[in-house]
Design a protein around this motif. Structure first.
Motif, mmCIF file in Angstrom:
data_model
loop_
_atom_site.group_PDB
_atom_site.id
_atom_site.type_symbol
_atom_site.label_atom_id
_atom_site.label_comp_id
_atom_site.label_asym_id
_atom_site.label_seq_id
_atom_site.Cartn_x
_atom_site.Cartn_y
_atom_site.Cartn_z
ATOM 1 N N ILE A 170 32.676 50.711 36.728
ATOM 2 C CA ILE A 170 32.808 49.303 37.104
ATOM 3 C C ILE A 170 32.265 48.371 36.025
ATOM 4 N N SER A 171 32.021 48.913 34.820
ATOM 5 C CA SER A 171 31.446 48.069 33.773
ATOM 6 C C SER A 171 32.436 47.086 33.161
ATOM 7 N N PRO A 172 33.717 47.428 32.969
ATOM 8 C CA PRO A 172 34.611 46.424 32.378
ATOM 9 C C PRO A 172 35.096 45.406 33.404
ATOM 10 N N ASN A 173 35.475 44.239 32.900
ATOM 11 C CA ASN A 173 36.092 43.218 33.754
ATOM 12 C C ASN A 173 37.590 43.444 33.781
ATOM 13 N N CYS A 174 38.246 42.966 34.820
ATOM 14 C CA CYS A 174 39.688 43.114 34.938
ATOM 15 C C CYS A 174 40.293 41.768 35.317
ATOM 16 N N GLY A 175 41.029 41.182 34.392
ATOM 17 C CA GLY A 175 41.663 39.897 34.648
ATOM 18 C C GLY A 175 42.639 39.952 35.807
ATOM 19 N N ASN A 176 43.347 41.072 35.966
ATOM 20 C CA ASN A 176 44.283 41.194 37.076
ATOM 21 C C ASN A 176 43.549 41.087 38.409
ATOM 22 N N MET A 177 42.414 41.746 38.517
ATOM 23 C CA MET A 177 41.635 41.677 39.759
ATOM 24 C C MET A 177 41.019 40.290 39.938
ATOM 25 N N LEU A 178 40.535 39.701 38.846
ATOM 26 C CA LEU A 178 39.945 38.363 38.928
ATOM 27 C C LEU A 178 40.962 37.332 39.395
ATOM 28 N N ALA A 179 42.229 37.547 39.070
ATOM 29 C CA ALA A 179 43.272 36.596 39.458
ATOM 30 C C ALA A 179 43.375 36.475 40.977
ATOM 31 N N GLY A 180 42.945 37.479 41.706
ATOM 32 C CA GLY A 180 42.991 37.419 43.166
ATOM 33 C C GLY A 180 41.775 36.758 43.802
ATOM 34 N N VAL A 181 40.692 36.622 43.040
ATOM 35 C CA VAL A 181 39.448 36.085 43.598
ATOM 36 C C VAL A 181 39.580 34.606 43.954
ATOM 37 N N GLY A 182 40.180 33.812 43.058
ATOM 38 C CA GLY A 182 40.319 32.376 43.306
ATOM 39 C C GLY A 182 41.110 32.065 44.569
ATOM 40 N N PRO A 183 42.337 32.577 44.700
ATOM 41 C CA PRO A 183 43.097 32.320 45.933
ATOM 42 C C PRO A 183 42.371 32.798 47.190
ATOM 43 N N PHE A 184 41.707 33.949 47.110
ATOM 44 C CA PHE A 184 40.961 34.455 48.261
ATOM 45 C C PHE A 184 39.857 33.475 48.657
ATOM 46 N N ALA A 185 39.087 33.013 47.656
ATOM 47 C CA ALA A 185 37.977 32.095 47.939
ATOM 48 C C ALA A 185 38.483 30.793 48.560
ATOM 49 N N ILE A 186 39.624 30.311 48.102
ATOM 50 C CA ILE A 186 40.197 29.080 48.652
ATOM 51 C C ILE A 186 40.708 29.320 50.074
ATOM 52 N N GLU A 187 41.465 30.403 50.254
ATOM 53 C CA GLU A 187 42.025 30.718 51.575
ATOM 54 C C GLU A 187 40.931 30.930 52.625
ATOM 55 N N ARG A 188 39.805 31.504 52.237
ATOM 56 C CA ARG A 188 38.709 31.777 53.169
ATOM 57 C C ARG A 188 37.767 30.587 53.347
ATOM 58 N N GLY A 189 38.047 29.495 52.637
ATOM 59 C CA GLY A 189 37.208 28.308 52.775
ATOM 60 C C GLY A 189 35.905 28.371 52.003
ATOM 61 N N LEU A 190 35.779 29.336 51.099
ATOM 62 C CA LEU A 190 34.565 29.448 50.292
ATOM 63 C C LEU A 190 34.538 28.387 49.194
ATOM 64 N N VAL A 191 35.740 27.935 48.800
ATOM 65 C CA VAL A 191 35.893 26.886 47.793
ATOM 66 C C VAL A 191 36.892 25.873 48.343
#
Length: 160
Positions: free
Chosen positions: A10-31
């Motif tokens: 789990i040491s490297p970052n993954c842009g593909n996975m990060l691309a899902g974080v923003g929409p999730f945070a918005i949809e869940r009302g976190l942002v």
């Protein structure tokens, strides 16, 4: 980490996975969504770095449809821009882990970079390629793959 160990790296970052974080945070009302774009700050626990995802949110709603494609991901969707902040040296402690802009391994000039993930850059021509080969053509070239793996291992030792 060894490939014969039942572990997930789990040491490297993954842009593909990060691309899902923003929409999730918005949809869940976190942002809270803005119109037409929403910027979402993401703390990457594995490296301790920040990334900012820019999500299309016309009318305050996440836009999912679009023509943007990501290699290795089926279909298309709305683009999500990701800025990685201050990632230089996040794995190897330095942007240039070997201390040099150019190193030479087996007669080939390479550049080792750590800008969020260790990477080795070299000219395709130094391995007898153009850079326009199809993935299946590269996969079929066993000599090329063996030479590339030898370079990767040597460069990894230089960056350790």
């Amino acid at each position: 980490m060894l490939i014969d160990q039942p572990q997930v790296d789990i040491s490297p970052n993954c842009g593909n996975m990060l691309a899902g974080v923003g929409p999730f945070a918005i949809e869940r009302g976190l942002v809270a969504a803005c119109d037409p774009l929403t910027r979402v700050s993401i703390f990457m626990v594995n490296t301790g770095n920040l990334a900012v995802a820019t999500v299309q949110t016309p009318g305050g709603e996440v836009r999912y449809d679009g023509a943007t494609a990501i290699a290795g991901v089926p279909g298309t969707a709305a683009p999500i821009g990701i800025e990685f902040l201050n990632t230089a040296g996040s794995v190897c402690q330095s942007l240039l882990p070997t201390g040099h802009a150019r190193d030479r391994i087996d007669g080939i000039d390479i550049t080792c970079i750590d800008n969020g993930m260790p990477v080795v850059v070299l000219a395709a021509q130094s391995l007898g390629k153009t850079g326009y080969e199809a993935p299946r053509e590269l996969d079929a070239d066993r000599d090329f793959k063996a030479r590339l793996e030898k370079l990767r291992l040597a460069a990894g030792a230089l960056m350790a």
